[in-house]
Design a protein around this motif. Structure first.
Motif, PDB file in Angstrom:
ATOM      1  N   LEU A  39      36.486  44.651  41.090  1.00 30.51           N
ATOM      2  CA  LEU A  39      36.115  43.333  41.115  1.00 30.51           C
ATOM      3  C   LEU A  39      34.768  43.147  40.404  1.00 30.51           C
ATOM      4  CD1 LEU A  39      36.123  40.422  42.705  1.00 30.51           C
ATOM      5  CD2 LEU A  39      34.201  41.876  44.041  1.00 30.51           C
ATOM      6  N   VAL A  42      36.396  42.889  36.787  1.00 29.29           N
ATOM      7  CA  VAL A  42      37.038  41.239  36.573  1.00 29.29           C
ATOM      8  C   VAL A  42      35.895  40.826  36.157  1.00 29.29           C
ATOM      9  CG1 VAL A  42      39.473  41.639  37.201  1.00 29.29           C
ATOM     10  CG2 VAL A  42      37.659  40.820  38.997  1.00 29.29           C
ATOM     11  N   ARG A  43      35.430  40.174  36.820  1.00 27.59           N
ATOM     12  CA  ARG A  43      33.747  39.711  36.345  1.00 27.59           C
ATOM     13  C   ARG A  43      33.113  40.143  35.775  1.00 27.59           C
ATOM     14  NH1 ARG A  43      31.500  40.548  42.782  1.00 27.59           N
ATOM     15  NH2 ARG A  43      32.135  38.111  43.632  1.00 27.59           N
ATOM     16  N   ALA A  47      35.858  36.499  34.261  1.00 25.03           N
ATOM     17  CA  ALA A  47      36.196  36.150  35.223  1.00 25.03           C
ATOM     18  C   ALA A  47      35.069  35.135  37.038  1.00 25.03           C
ATOM     19  CB  ALA A  47      36.977  36.936  36.891  1.00 25.03           C
ATOM     20  N   ALA A  51      36.342  35.757  40.611  1.00 22.36           N
ATOM     21  CA  ALA A  51      36.835  36.985  40.853  1.00 22.36           C
ATOM     22  C   ALA A  51      37.855  37.607  42.270  1.00 22.36           C
ATOM     23  CB  ALA A  51      35.671  38.300  40.221  1.00 22.36           C
ATOM     24  N   MET A  85      43.897  38.957  34.060  1.00 18.51           N
ATOM     25  CA  MET A  85      43.192  38.109  33.125  1.00 18.51           C
ATOM     26  C   MET A  85      43.721  37.718  32.115  1.00 18.51           C
ATOM     27  SD  MET A  85      40.354  38.280  34.829  1.00 18.51           S
ATOM     28  CE  MET A  85      39.148  38.001  33.861  1.00 18.51           C
TER      29      MET A  85
END
Length: 192
Positions: A39, A42-43, A47, A51, A85
């Protein structure tokens, strides 16, 4: 403590799902044990508020595929997250370009792409839409609402959970139920 057990307790969000179905194994267990790190990954890749949605999409793909043993499972999961992503970025770029092209082609007015479809194709699509709506209605009003808000309106899972006064896990489970039903419908329609 078993590694998978530690991973399930660490994530908290999907632990109740596995207590009903049994213990996660293989790639699923590694995903659960590293969910928080994925998490953050991806942040960091941009994202933002989406996310959680990316991670949910990743989980759904893992659950849908029957993957054999993976030599390096954690790098595999990070590559998978990165690819999701990239897919989202490419999809957004294509959508923006397509909308711009339609607007320019219509002299500044957005053209209706459905005008290009033949009447019979539109009837088939309308029938499939009615069938999908029926399947969603049969899943219950909350599942239908969660699916519509997430997939059609683009509202994030966390926001949906807050608006409905339910946990994020409940929203994730509702989406999983809806996805399974939609997949079953698609398979049925494809065989007809």
């Amino acid at each position: 403590m078993h590694v998978a057990s530690a991973g399930i307790m660490a994530t908290g969000l999907v632990a109740s799902h596995w207590t009903v179905l049994g213990m996660a194994t293989g790639l699923s267990a590694i995903f659960l044990a590293n969910r928080a790190a994925l998490l953050r990954f991806v942040r960091a890749r941009g994202a933002g508020d989406d996310a959680e949605d990316v991670i949910q999409e990743m989980w759904m793909k893992l659950e849908a595929k029957d993957l054999g043993p993976v030599a390096d499972p954690l790098p595999y999961l990070y590559r998978m997250a990165n690819n999701l992503m990239l897919d989202r970025y490419r999809s957004a770029t294509r959508r923006e370009r397509r909308e711009q092209d339609w607007a320019e082609g219509a002299g500044g007015v957005m053209a209706d792409p459905s005008e290009d479809l033949a009447v019979d194709e539109r009837m088939i699509l309308a029938q499939r839409l009615r069938e999908a709506e029926k399947v969603l209605r049969e899943l219950g009003p909350r599942v239908e609402l969660v699916f519509r808000r997430f997939r059609l309106e683009g509202v994030g899972q966390r926001q949906i959970a807050e608006d409905l006064g339910v946990s994020l896990t409940t929203v994730e489970k509702d989406l999983q139920k809806a996805y399974r039903a939609m997949l079953a419908l698609r398979l049925r329609l494809d065989t007809e």
